[in-house]
Structure formats: structure tokens, C-alpha cells
Write a protein that holds these residues in place. Structure first.
Motif, PDB file in Angstrom:
ATOM      1  N   ASP A 146      -2.553   2.897   6.508  1.00 36.01           N
ATOM      2  CA  ASP A 146      -3.629   3.306   6.637  1.00 36.01           C
ATOM      3  C   ASP A 146      -4.864   3.854   5.274  1.00 36.01           C
ATOM      4  N   GLU A 147      -3.843   4.348   4.293  1.00 34.10           N
ATOM      5  CA  GLU A 147      -5.127   4.475   3.297  1.00 34.10           C
ATOM      6  C   GLU A 147      -5.509   3.309   2.754  1.00 34.10           C
ATOM      7  N   MET A 205       0.122   4.679  -2.151  1.00 36.04           N
ATOM      8  CA  MET A 205      -0.586   4.108  -0.895  1.00 36.04           C
ATOM      9  C   MET A 205       0.129   3.957   0.752  1.00 36.04           C
TER      10      MET A 205
END
Length: 287
Positions: free
Chosen positions: A4-5, A1
């Protein structure tokens, strides 16, 4: 991940928490809304023992009526009972709060408080959403967005509160000018010693207790935390007390010093606005 996520997930989670908090507030089921808040009356004031502790403040006996049962409740402020009672006289009204249906699990405040909506945690969650969005913008579009996103809203917030700060200053100056003056006496000096658990360093807190009688005949006992020279040796000393006739808890031993210090809050507020606004502008220039 990736970042941004992670930041999008962060904002989503705290957004849900904020919405849940707002929903609970609308349904009237937050802890704040389930707390009974009313006005209690000081029935008796117990003079502090010279050399004792200031914990809990001035020892008092308070009575109030539980609106649900109609029961008259009489309690003391011994132990952990909310705010420290810093000034007391017979007949003074103070704030009392307790969980619904449990009038003996009480907490005191120096002034009666209005019921709240319990939006504190929802507001904090919304702030965390804002932090996530600002960091996301800084990661994607450049670090100057952090200056704009953080400092810009704080500058607006400080500017919004500036008129209230000015009004509070003017109101305080008006109360200082209208104060009555009487003679008082230091009836006790309280001493508390605390020890740092890490390095064993000790701190000693000295708190004189002043007693005075207003021109209306009200006998007031209050903690005095400022404007008294050599507080440790003040026991038995006569002092001049300036107090607000409508609220003797608002008193001072040095009206001139209080008057000089009143402009500091306004000056600080203006400096905060300037610093945050300039930082936000700098962020815009650097984009």
C-alpha cells in the motif's frame, strides 16, 4: 514498506511528474514548444539507384526559410533526418522541424505538422498514476478491480475513437473512388539486408520504386511497398497507378484490394470495444 505504501508513493511521484509536465507546457518551455515547425519545399528529386538502399527514402533537396533570421536554407535528407520520404516530386510541400535557432539541425515529415504542447510525458505519467491506483484497488479490494480499472477505461477510449475511425474509412473510400489512373514504371528495386546481432539471422527487405506522371504533368517518384507481384524482379516493369489528384503521395497499384481492406480497422475497433467492455462487466460481476 508494504504494498500500500509503495503504491501510494508510486502515485505521488508520478503525479508530481505529471503536474510538472503540465506546468512546463503552460509556461511554453517544453522541447516540443521550443521546436520550430514549418513547411519546406522539395526543389529537386534524385532518382534512386537500382540495387541501392531505401534508408532515408527518396533522396531530395529541400529548401525552407528560417522565420527568425529570414535565411533561406537548402538541405538534403541524407542521413538520419526524421521520417522517410516515401514519395517526392518537385514542388511538394513537406514538414520541417528543428530546434529554435538551429535551422540546419533539421528533421523531415511527409506532411507539415502543427506545433504541439509537449504533453506527451505528462500524459504518460498520468497513465502510470492510473496504473498505480488500479493495482492498489486490486490489492486492497480484490483482483476483479483490475479488470474494471484497466478494461473499463480502454473500452471507453475505443468507443470514443470509433466515430473517427468510421469517418476515416468513409473518407478513404471516397478518395479511392475519385482516384485518377495513369501508367507508371518500376525504375529501381532497393535492397536492404539486416543481421540479428544475437543469432546472426539475416532479413532482406525488397522495396520497388515507382515513377509516374500525373495528368497535371507532375512527375512523381515513390516507394511501393504493397500490391506488386514478385517485387524482387519488378525492375523495368510497367504498372498501373491509381492516385489522388490532390495528393499523388496517396497512390496504390490495386484499388480493389485497398477497398476490401478498409473495413478492417472499423471491425478491429468494434471487437476491441466488445472484448474490453465484456471483461470490465465480468470484473463487476465477480466483485
Amino acid at each position: 514498506m508494504g504494498w500500500d505504501e509503495f503504491l501510494l508513493l508510486w502515485c505521488a511521484v508520478w503525479g508530481v511528474v505529471a503536474l510538472a509536465g503540465c506546468g512546463m507546457s503552460l509556461a511554453g518551455v517544453t522541447a516540443e514548444q521550443r521546436t520550430v515547425r514549418l513547411t519546406g519545399r522539395i526543389e529537386r528529386v534524385r532518382e534512386p539507384r537500382h540495387g541501392g538502399s531505401r534508408k532515408g527514402g527518396i533522396s531530395v533537396v529541400v529548401s525552407y526559410r528560417d522565420p527568425a533570421s529570414g535565411q533561406e536554407v537548402t538541405v538534403t535528407n541524407d542521413g538520419e533526418c526524421g521520417e522517410m520520404i516515401t514519395a517526392a516530386w518537385e514542388g511538394r510541400e513537406i514538414g520541417v522541424s528543428y530546434p529554435r535557432g538551429r535551422p540546419h539541425v533539421h528533421r523531415f515529415s511527409n506532411i507539415p505538422e502543427e506545433p504541439g504542447r509537449g504533453l506527451g510525458w505528462a500524459g504518460f505519467a498520468l497513465f502510470l498514476v492510473h496504473v498505480g491506483l488500479v493495482v492498489l484497488a486490486a490489492v486492497d479490494r480484490g483482483w476483479p478491480w483490475a479488470l474494471i480499472g484497466f478494461c473499463g477505461p480502454w473500452a471507453v477510449f475505443a468507443a470514443f475513437h470509433l466515430p473517427g475511425t468510421v469517418r476515416a474509412k468513409n473518407d478513404r473510400l471516397g478518395r479511392l473512388a475519385a482516384m485518377d489512373t495513369v501508367r507508371g514504371r518500376v525504375v529501381a528495386v532497393l535492397k536492404d539486408v539486416s543481421v540479428d546481432q544475437d543469432d546472426g539471422h539475416t532479413w532482406t527487405t525488397i522495396t520497388p520504386v515507382v515513377s509516374f506522371t500525373t495528368r497535371e504533368g507532375t512527375s512523381v517518384t515513390a516507394l511501393c511497398t504493397s500490391h506488386l507481384a514478385d517485387p524482387a524482379g519488378a525492375y523495368g516493369r510497367d504498372v498501373t497507378v491509381h492516385y489522388t489528384p490532390a495528393d499523388p503521395a496517396d497512390f496504390t497499384l490495386d484499388r480493389a484490394a485497398e477497398h476490401r481492406s478498409e473495413g478492417q480497422d472499423v471491425t478491429f475497433n468494434i471487437l476491441v470495444i466488445i472484448v474490453f467492455a465484456a471483461t470490465a462487466v465480468a470484473g463487476g460481476v465477480l466483485l
